[in-house]
Scaffold this active site. Sequence first.
Site, PDB file in Angstrom:
ATOM      1  N   LYS A 180      11.745  23.118 -52.491  1.00  0.00           N
ATOM      2  CA  LYS A 180      13.127  22.655 -51.884  1.00  0.00           C
ATOM      3  C   LYS A 180      14.129  22.874 -53.089  1.00  0.00           C
ATOM      4  O   LYS A 180      13.981  23.072 -54.151  1.00  0.00           O
ATOM      5  CB  LYS A 180      12.850  21.258 -51.529  1.00  0.00           C
ATOM      6  N   GLU A 192       6.961  27.892 -37.408  1.00  0.00           N
ATOM      7  CA  GLU A 192       7.636  27.864 -38.807  1.00  0.00           C
ATOM      8  C   GLU A 192       7.494  28.979 -39.346  1.00  0.00           C
ATOM      9  O   GLU A 192       8.420  29.530 -39.990  1.00  0.00           O
ATOM     10  CB  GLU A 192       7.243  26.381 -39.374  1.00  0.00           C
ATOM     11  N   TYR A 218      14.664  21.629 -38.831  1.00  0.00           N
ATOM     12  CA  TYR A 218      14.340  20.426 -38.919  1.00  0.00           C
ATOM     13  C   TYR A 218      14.733  19.652 -37.717  1.00  0.00           C
ATOM     14  O   TYR A 218      14.966  18.190 -37.521  1.00  0.00           O
ATOM     15  CB  TYR A 218      14.817  19.631 -40.119  1.00  0.00           C
ATOM     16  N   HIS A 241       8.031  21.354 -48.819  1.00  0.00           N
ATOM     17  CA  HIS A 241       7.934  21.064 -47.473  1.00  0.00           C
ATOM     18  C   HIS A 241       6.554  21.625 -47.144  1.00  0.00           C
ATOM     19  O   HIS A 241       6.238  22.901 -47.601  1.00  0.00           O
ATOM     20  CB  HIS A 241       9.008  21.690 -46.602  1.00  0.00           C
ATOM     21  N   ASN A 289      11.961  15.599 -52.398  1.00  0.00           N
ATOM     22  CA  ASN A 289      10.946  15.648 -52.746  1.00  0.00           C
ATOM     23  C   ASN A 289      10.086  16.838 -52.802  1.00  0.00           C
ATOM     24  O   ASN A 289       8.918  17.036 -52.504  1.00  0.00           O
ATOM     25  CB  ASN A 289      10.005  14.770 -51.594  1.00  0.00           C
TER      26      ASN A 289
HETATM   27  P1  IDP Z   1       7.167  15.583 -44.768  1.00  0.00           P
HETATM   28  O1  IDP Z   1       8.003  16.471 -45.360  1.00  0.00           O
HETATM   29  O2  IDP Z   1       6.208  14.859 -45.631  1.00  0.00           O
HETATM   30  O3  IDP Z   1       6.193  16.224 -43.494  1.00  0.00           O
HETATM   31  P2  IDP Z   1       8.734  14.444 -42.461  1.00  0.00           P
HETATM   32  O4  IDP Z   1       8.562  12.991 -41.745  1.00  0.00           O
HETATM   33  O5  IDP Z   1       8.462  15.581 -41.789  1.00  0.00           O
HETATM   34  O6  IDP Z   1       7.952  14.575 -44.039  1.00  0.00           O
HETATM   35  O7  IDP Z   1      10.371  14.285 -43.046  1.00  0.00           O
HETATM   36  C1  IDP Z   1      10.890  15.347 -43.393  1.00  0.00           C
HETATM   37  C2  IDP Z   1      11.751  15.345 -44.508  1.00  0.00           C
HETATM   38  O8  IDP Z   1      12.900  14.421 -44.478  1.00  0.00           O
HETATM   39  C3  IDP Z   1      10.798  14.711 -45.746  1.00  0.00           C
HETATM   40  O9  IDP Z   1      10.162  15.724 -46.537  1.00  0.00           O
HETATM   41  C4  IDP Z   1      12.141  13.940 -46.557  1.00  0.00           C
HETATM   42  O10 IDP Z   1      12.804  15.111 -47.413  1.00  0.00           O
HETATM   43  C5  IDP Z   1      13.092  13.687 -45.598  1.00  0.00           C
HETATM   44  N1  IDP Z   1      12.687  12.111 -45.049  1.00  0.00           N
HETATM   45  C6  IDP Z   1      11.863  11.999 -44.425  1.00  0.00           C
HETATM   46  N2  IDP Z   1      11.883  10.456 -44.280  1.00  0.00           N
HETATM   47  C7  IDP Z   1      12.976  10.133 -44.842  1.00  0.00           C
HETATM   48  C8  IDP Z   1      13.558   9.060 -45.022  1.00  0.00           C
HETATM   49  O11 IDP Z   1      13.392   7.844 -44.515  1.00  0.00           O
HETATM   50  N3  IDP Z   1      14.663   9.126 -45.775  1.00  0.00           N
HETATM   51  C9  IDP Z   1      15.238   9.902 -46.266  1.00  0.00           C
HETATM   52  N4  IDP Z   1      14.617  11.101 -46.170  1.00  0.00           N
HETATM   53  C10 IDP Z   1      13.708  11.416 -45.426  1.00  0.00           C
HETATM   54 MG    MG Z   2       7.128  17.176 -41.706  1.00  0.00          MG
END
Ligand code: IDP
Ligand code: MG
Length: 140
Positions: free
Chosen positions: A11, A128, A51, A117, A114
């Site tokens: 990212k 994807e 997304y 992905h 974070n």
């Molecule tokens: P993942 O990346 O671990 O699969 P997902 O639930 O698919 O997590 O969410 C996609 C992305 O959305 C996350 O990697 C993160 O960057 C962002 N995200 C998820 N939940 C939150 C939240 O509660 N607040 C802010 N960003 C979030």
């Molecule tokens: Mg995810």
Amino acid sequence: MAVERTLSILKPDATRRNLTGKINARFEEAGLRIVAQKRVLLSQAQAEEFYGVHRERPFFKDLVAFMISGPVVLQVLEGENAIARNREIMGATNPANAAEGTIRKDFAESIDANSVHGSDAPETAAVEIAYFFSGLELVG
Ligand code: IDP
Ligand code: MG
């Protein structure tokens, strides 16, 4: 266990801090092969489509804005059990909850920024990968 392929994205927080090599080393040390890779700047439409499953979530707008805030590295990782294995190496979505030694524990700045992905299931991995790579780009 089967050999699988999964979509990985480094990212914008990772490219900004010049961490692509360090993160790629984590994948390779864990036995995953980077069988395709390209660095791109996503458009807003591409990030929204990618997304799309999160479209109704409160963080969707911020997530899309973050994902287009700088270059990303799109990758296909291959290996035994690659989808779950990559999720283990990545660690929990929120770095505050990520296990010791995971990419998100060691590198992520926040739950938004974070660093990585990874696809979460065989069906999403197939969709994807096909979204970002043509068959010709998957050289193995
Ligand atoms: P993942 O990346 O671990 O699969 P997902 O639930 O698919 O997590 O969410 C996609 C992305 O959305 C996350 O990697 C993160 O960057 C962002 N995200 C998820 N939940 C939150 C939240 O509660 N607040 C802010 N960003 C979030
Ligand atoms: Mg995810």
